[in-house]
Every structure is written in C-alpha cells, then in structure tokens.
Design a protein around this motif. Structure first.
Motif, short mmCIF file in Angstrom:
data_model
loop_
_atom_site.label_atom_id
_atom_site.label_comp_id
_atom_site.label_asym_id
_atom_site.label_seq_id
_atom_site.Cartn_x
_atom_site.Cartn_y
_atom_site.Cartn_z
N HIS A 44 48.26 22.40 34.11
CA HIS A 44 48.13 23.75 33.56
C HIS A 44 48.66 23.76 32.13
CE1 HIS A 44 47.21 25.59 37.48
NE2 HIS A 44 48.10 24.73 37.98
N SER A 45 48.26 24.75 31.38
CA SER A 45 48.74 24.91 30.01
C SER A 45 50.00 25.79 30.03
CB SER A 45 47.66 25.54 29.13
OG SER A 45 48.14 25.73 27.81
N TYR A 46 51.15 25.15 29.93
CA TYR A 46 52.43 25.87 29.99
C TYR A 46 53.05 25.99 28.60
CZ TYR A 46 52.42 24.88 35.06
OH TYR A 46 52.11 24.79 36.39
N PRO A 47 53.53 27.17 28.20
CA PRO A 47 54.34 27.27 26.99
C PRO A 47 55.59 26.42 27.13
CG PRO A 47 53.64 29.44 27.74
CD PRO A 47 53.30 28.47 28.83
N LYS A 48 56.21 26.05 26.02
CA LYS A 48 57.30 25.06 26.02
C LYS A 48 58.44 25.44 26.94
CE LYS A 48 60.39 22.42 23.02
NZ LYS A 48 60.83 22.14 21.64
N VAL A 49 58.94 26.66 26.85
CA VAL A 49 60.11 27.05 27.65
C VAL A 49 59.76 27.00 29.13
CG1 VAL A 49 61.73 28.90 28.20
CG2 VAL A 49 61.13 28.43 25.81
N VAL A 50 58.59 27.51 29.49
CA VAL A 50 58.15 27.50 30.89
C VAL A 50 57.96 26.06 31.37
CG1 VAL A 50 56.23 28.07 32.40
CG2 VAL A 50 57.13 29.79 30.84
N ARG A 103 53.82 29.84 38.23
CA ARG A 103 52.94 30.95 37.85
C ARG A 103 53.68 31.85 36.87
NH1 ARG A 103 51.02 33.98 42.89
NH2 ARG A 103 52.98 35.13 42.64
N HIS A 104 53.03 32.16 35.76
CA HIS A 104 53.74 32.90 34.71
C HIS A 104 52.80 33.88 34.01
CE1 HIS A 104 51.69 29.67 32.56
NE2 HIS A 104 51.82 30.37 31.45
N ASP A 105 53.44 34.85 33.35
CA ASP A 105 52.74 35.80 32.49
C ASP A 105 52.67 35.19 31.10
OD1 ASP A 105 52.72 37.98 30.39
OD2 ASP A 105 52.41 39.22 32.17
N GLU A 106 51.48 34.89 30.63
CA GLU A 106 51.33 34.17 29.37
C GLU A 106 51.97 34.90 28.19
OE1 GLU A 106 47.42 32.84 28.50
OE2 GLU A 106 47.10 31.94 30.48
N ALA A 107 51.75 36.20 28.10
CA ALA A 107 52.28 36.97 26.97
C ALA A 107 53.80 36.95 26.96
CB ALA A 107 51.76 38.40 27.02
N LEU A 108 54.41 37.17 28.12
CA LEU A 108 55.87 37.16 28.20
C LEU A 108 56.44 35.76 27.99
CD1 LEU A 108 56.53 39.56 31.24
CD2 LEU A 108 56.80 40.05 28.79
N ALA A 109 55.75 34.75 28.52
CA ALA A 109 56.24 33.37 28.40
C ALA A 109 56.25 32.89 26.96
CB ALA A 109 55.39 32.44 29.26
N GLU A 110 55.27 33.31 26.17
CA GLU A 110 55.21 32.89 24.77
C GLU A 110 56.38 33.45 23.96
OE1 GLU A 110 53.45 30.75 23.35
OE2 GLU A 110 51.72 30.42 24.67
N LYS A 111 56.98 34.53 24.43
CA LYS A 111 58.09 35.16 23.70
C LYS A 111 59.45 34.59 24.08
CE LYS A 111 55.63 39.60 23.40
NZ LYS A 111 55.64 41.03 23.79
N LEU A 112 59.48 33.76 25.10
CA LEU A 112 60.76 33.21 25.55
C LEU A 112 61.35 32.28 24.49
CD1 LEU A 112 59.95 32.31 29.27
CD2 LEU A 112 61.33 34.22 28.45
N GLU A 113 62.64 32.37 24.30
CA GLU A 113 63.34 31.48 23.38
C GLU A 113 64.06 30.40 24.16
OE1 GLU A 113 65.95 33.82 21.01
OE2 GLU A 113 64.34 34.98 20.06
N GLU A 114 64.27 29.25 23.52
CA GLU A 114 64.97 28.16 24.19
C GLU A 114 66.38 28.58 24.56
OE1 GLU A 114 64.63 24.25 22.55
OE2 GLU A 114 62.76 24.74 21.52
N ASP A 115 66.88 28.03 25.66
CA ASP A 115 68.23 28.30 26.16
C ASP A 115 68.41 29.75 26.61
OD1 ASP A 115 69.05 25.66 25.59
OD2 ASP A 115 69.44 26.21 23.51
N CYS A 116 67.32 30.43 26.97
CA CYS A 116 67.47 31.78 27.50
C CYS A 116 67.93 31.71 28.95
CB CYS A 116 66.17 32.57 27.38
SG CYS A 116 64.74 31.82 28.14
N SER A 117 68.44 32.81 29.46
CA SER A 117 69.03 32.83 30.79
C SER A 117 67.95 32.87 31.88
CB SER A 117 69.93 34.05 30.95
OG SER A 117 69.15 35.24 30.93
N LEU A 118 68.37 32.57 33.11
CA LEU A 118 67.45 32.68 34.22
C LEU A 118 66.92 34.09 34.38
CD1 LEU A 118 68.98 30.53 37.12
CD2 LEU A 118 67.11 29.95 35.59
#
Length: 301
Positions: A44-50, A103-118
């Motif tokens: 699958h195409s996963y954003p980096k943080v995901v 399984r993820h929400d693409e729009a929300l996943a793209e906004k995630l920053e590295e080292d964010c909390s669970l």
C-alpha cells in the motif's frame, strides 16, 4: 553509520535472535527487518509517519511472536481506534511468517508530524494482543489502551498488566524514500520457576532485573538498525560482562500472507448459496481483495 540503507540482498536482516541471561533470570529477543519489511510496506502507499507506525508494529509482532514455542502457534497484534489518522492496524506472526496491514485516513495521515503521540495517530482506542496455541488448543488475549509515546510503550504496559512480567522494549525505524529498515529489542524478567520459591517479578525492584533493564535501556536506536552490526554482536555489546549469555540459532523471517484461492474458497463455502450468489461477478467468480498484500483473487465457489 552510512546514510545509505542496505540493499535488498544484504544479509543480517529478517532474523530473530533469542537469548537468555540465566544468572539474571532474564530472557529476550533481538530482531532486525529489511527486505521482508519493505515487501509488506509496498502493498500500500503509506505516508511516512504511518509507514513507521506499521514498521514498529511488525517489529513488535516478530519480537513477541517469536516467544511462542509451539508449532503453528500464532500471535495477532491488533489496534482499533477512532478519531485519529489510523483506525485499524493488524499484524500477525506464525512459524516465522510475518504480515501486517494498516487502514488510515489519507488526509489526516499526511498532516502527521514525526514523533507525534499515539493519541494523535490513533485518537481513542485499544491494543489487543492475542496468543493462539494450536497444539494445546488454548487462546488468550490481553487488551490495553492505546496510550503513551509509542506502540512499544503500550506493549510494555500489556506485559506489566496482563502477564505481570517486567519488560523493556526498544524499537528503531529508519527510512530513505521507499527503503526502510527496522530493529527491536525485548528483554523480560522471569520468575525463578522453582516450586515453593518467591516469584522474582513480585518484587517491586529486584536487583537482577534492575541491572538487566539498565543494560537493555542503554541500547541506541542507531545500533538496532545498523547493517554492519549483526545481532550476535549487538547482544555481546549489551551483556558481555555477564557470566553467561545463551543465544539460540537465528530464526529467519519471511513475508507470510496466507491468501490463496483454496483458502478463501474454504471460507466462502461456509456461506449459504443465496449469499454466495450475491457475491459472484459476471464471470461467476467471487472477487476477494486481500488487505495484507493487495492481491485480488477470483474464487470459484
């Protein structure tokens, strides 16, 4: 350490090393994933943080799954949540076979920053760890909230709450574009095990466990993913001052998606014919999309 990630044919990856420190009443596992990890992530195409979240989950699944001794025993690692970028994560381990899906929400996943909390990644949810022992026909599960800084921290809480076993887990993930490697260390303090003796982990801080946990926590993230440092060398770095460290033979890991026409036929045959008729396409087949490997199988049933 070089910034170049190892080639897919490099050795030293996709292995689990089991070990014990008998005089300290401790056991552990060290794992490093390379080509197997990349194969799972490429489905699958996963954003980096995901992608890093799934990589961490796969390392944890390999560490905990390799604790199982029975043939065909399976560990399933599953996170379900709502309100965040990820609402479902499933990995499992059986006989050295590893697979995973997120399984993820693409729009929300793209906004995630590295080292964010669970909580930022998952919102509100829980982590379920299930052990299925096929030979003895036993199944048990522990559930903990998705809280803390990482999945590794949530797993430490699982072992403390569900099994009352002090545990240290350290995970590292490193990626460069589509390339990704990950490594992990799990160390546990075990009871003495002799009948009539006090269970060592019942003590708040036993000196043996205090010593081993300090050694385990000294490991650096770069060491866990360093292709030059093999797993045996890593173990020696941590515990070379101990009187005895027993290492078992390395266990190879493979991507283990079990999807096949025969497998899905056996499942679909359990449905009434009226329901199967509704599932069939114009060719008379039932199309089945495997979330783990992104294959679409056409099943005659």
């Amino acid at each position: 350490m070089s910034e170049d990630l190892p080639r897919s044919d490099d050795t030293g990856f996709d292995r689990v090393l089991a070990f014990t420190v008998p005089t300290r009443h401790a056991r552990g596992r060290v794992v490093r994933l390379g080509p197997v990890l990349e194969t799972v992530l490429s489905a699958h195409s996963y954003p980096k943080v995901v992608k890093h979240v799934l990589a961490e989950a796969l390392v944890l699944t390999a560490l905990m799954g390799s604790l199982l001794k029975e043939e065909d025993a399976q560990l399933t690692f599953q996170a379900q949540a709502e309100g965040g970028a990820v609402d479902l994560l499933v990995c499992d381990y059986r006989n050295g076979e590893l697979r995973g899906y997120l399984r993820h929400d693409e729009a929300l996943a793209e906004k995630l920053e590295e080292d964010c909390s669970l909580q930022t990644i998952f919102g509100t949810g829980f982590l379920a760890i299930t052990f299925d022992l096929q030979v003895s026909n036993q199944r048990y599960q522990g559930v903990v909230p998705l809280e803390g800084a990482s999945l590794a921290e949530a797993c430490e809480k699982y072992f403390a709450q569900s099994e009352q076993v002090p545990t240290v887990i350290r995970i590292a993930v490193r990626s460069n574009g589509p390339r990704c490697v990950a490594g992990g260390l799990l160390v546990q303090h075990l009871p003495d095990g002799e009948e009539g003796k006090e269970r060592l982990h019942a003590k708040e801080m036993h000196p043996d466990w205090e010593h081993v946990s300090i050694m385990a926590q000294s490991i650096q993230p770069a060491e866990l993913v360093d292709p030059v440092l093999n797993l045996e060398q890593l173990l020696w770095r941590l515990f070379h001052e101990e009187d005895e460290v027993r290492a078992e033979p390395l266990v190879p890991l493979v991507r283990g998606c079990r999807c096949s026409v025969d497998y899905y036929r056996s499942i679909l045959e359990r449905f009434p014919e009226t329901e199967r008729a509704d599932m069939r396409d114009e060719t008379g087949m039932v199309p089945v999309d495997c979330a783990f490997c992104s294959k679409i199988l056409h099943v005659p049933v």
